[in-house]
Scaffold this active site. Structure first.
Site, PDB file in Angstrom:
ATOM      1  CG  HIS A 167      -1.918  21.244  -1.535  1.00 54.71           C
ATOM      2  ND1 HIS A 167      -0.959  20.631  -0.765  1.00 54.71           N
ATOM      3  CD2 HIS A 167      -2.540  20.123  -2.088  1.00 54.71           C
ATOM      4  CE1 HIS A 167      -0.873  19.270  -0.771  1.00 54.71           C
ATOM      5  NE2 HIS A 167      -2.071  19.174  -1.576  1.00 54.71           N
ATOM      6  CG  ASP A 201      -5.093  15.284   1.323  1.00 52.46           C
ATOM      7  OD1 ASP A 201      -6.225  15.214   0.555  1.00 52.46           O
ATOM      8  OD2 ASP A 201      -3.812  14.970   0.584  1.00 52.46           O
ATOM      9  CG  HIS A 234      -1.115  14.935  -1.507  1.00 51.31           C
ATOM     10  ND1 HIS A 234      -2.100  14.280  -2.012  1.00 51.31           N
ATOM     11  CD2 HIS A 234       0.041  14.436  -2.412  1.00 51.31           C
ATOM     12  CE1 HIS A 234      -2.033  13.576  -3.022  1.00 51.31           C
ATOM     13  NE2 HIS A 234      -0.607  13.637  -3.472  1.00 51.31           N
ATOM     14  CG  ASP A 291      -5.209  12.186  -0.896  1.00 52.99           C
ATOM     15  OD1 ASP A 291      -5.472  12.195   0.123  1.00 52.99           O
ATOM     16  OD2 ASP A 291      -5.165  13.119  -1.631  1.00 52.99           O
TER      17      ASP A 291
END
Ligand SMILES: [Zn+2]
Length: 295
Positions: free
Chosen positions: A121, A156, A158, A239
């Protein structure tokens, strides 16, 4: 495959505060999962300033260092830091680079970096979502500078918005990202193609092994074949696992082995990103790395 593992106890000293999901305990959980596997230990090192600039603006790197030195407790609402966080983040990026060097030198054929803080991120000039420096982007720039063709696959749960921002006008690196959508950070639409080098695959909430494997077979594998990378970098979050508390996907532990077997047609260097259920990340890291070794 001769598979490397890089990690460092310094990563335990990046403290994020009580109740924070990206907590030091994640690291021993992952390493516990890898116990007994036949892995080549790769020594970590620090990233140099010039290497960090492969992913970030110099003034941002300075701002992170100064903030941590001044005793800052957060860089944004989610991205909390402590006294050793700058050092840990520089070492996390450097650990990824050490893995890349071990592969370039022929010491390993594949590898896994058990690092924190995570990176995907973090944008050119912004900390975000538990991430300070974008480890995978810094490694990608390091390898392209050495003449290697690099693709990045981010699974991931996200969206790897920082990685996307870093490469959206740099077609020398291809970035494919599977992520739950809608979900924070609410980016990663199919129409985001950057310089023609970005591929986003939004996965609806509730997606499980069947939906992900379909996406692998129909989109990821053809993309991999088209790009013919010398090395595939994986932003490896766990995740999307059914036990994860931060998202709504339903992957089994075994899914991470199945993904890994499918993509191991060329060397794979995999970097830990998210994953917040300790049992899930212990078992999933084992499934993933065992499949790398067996590929
Ligand atoms: Zn994540």
């Amino acid at each position: 495959m001769r598979t490397g593992l890089v990690t460092d106890p310094l990563f335990l000293r990046h403290h994020t505060g009580p109740g924070h999901p990206e907590r030091p305990e994640r690291l021993p959980a992952v390493l516990k999962g890898l116990e007994g596997l036949d892995l080549v230990a790769v020594a970590p090192r620090d990233a140099t300033r010039g290497e960090l600039e492969g992913g970030h603006e110099g003034r941002y790197i300075d701002a992170v260092r100064r903030a941590v030195e001044a005793g800052a407790r957060e860089l944004d609402a989610d991205t909390t830091v402590s006294k050793d966080s700058y050092a840990a983040a520089v070492r996390a990026a450097g650990a990824a680079l050490a893995l890349g060097e071990a592969w370039l030198d022929g010491r390993i054929e594949a590898g896994f970096a058990a690092v924190r803080p995570p990176g995907h991120h973090a944008g050119p000039a912004r900390a975000m979502g538990f991430c300070l420096f974008n480890n995978v982007a810094i490694l990608a720039r390091f390898l392209t500078a050495r003449g290697k063709r690099v693709s990045i696959l981010d699974w991931d749960v996200h969206h790897g918005n920082g990685t996307q921002e870093i490469f959206q006008s740099d077609p020398s690196v291809r970035h494919m990202d599977l992520h739950q959508y809608p979900l924070w950070p609410m980016t990663g639409l199919r129409e985001d193609r950057g310089a023609g080098n970005l591929w986003n695959i939004p996965m609806p909430p509730g997606s499980g092994d069947r939906e992900y494997l379909k996406a692998f077979d129909e989109e990821v594998l053809p993309w991999l074949e088209d790009g013919e990378p010398d090395v595939l970098l994986v932003s490896c979050g766990f995740d999307a696992h059914e036990r994860d508390p931060l998202a709504d996907q339903r992957l089994s532990t075994e899914a991470f082995a199945l993904f890994t077997k499918r993509i191991a047609r060329q060397p794979v260097l995999s970097l830990l990103e998210g994953g917040y259920d300790l049992d899930a990340i212990r078992a999933s890291a084992r499934a993933h790395v065992e499949a790398l070794i067996g590929a």
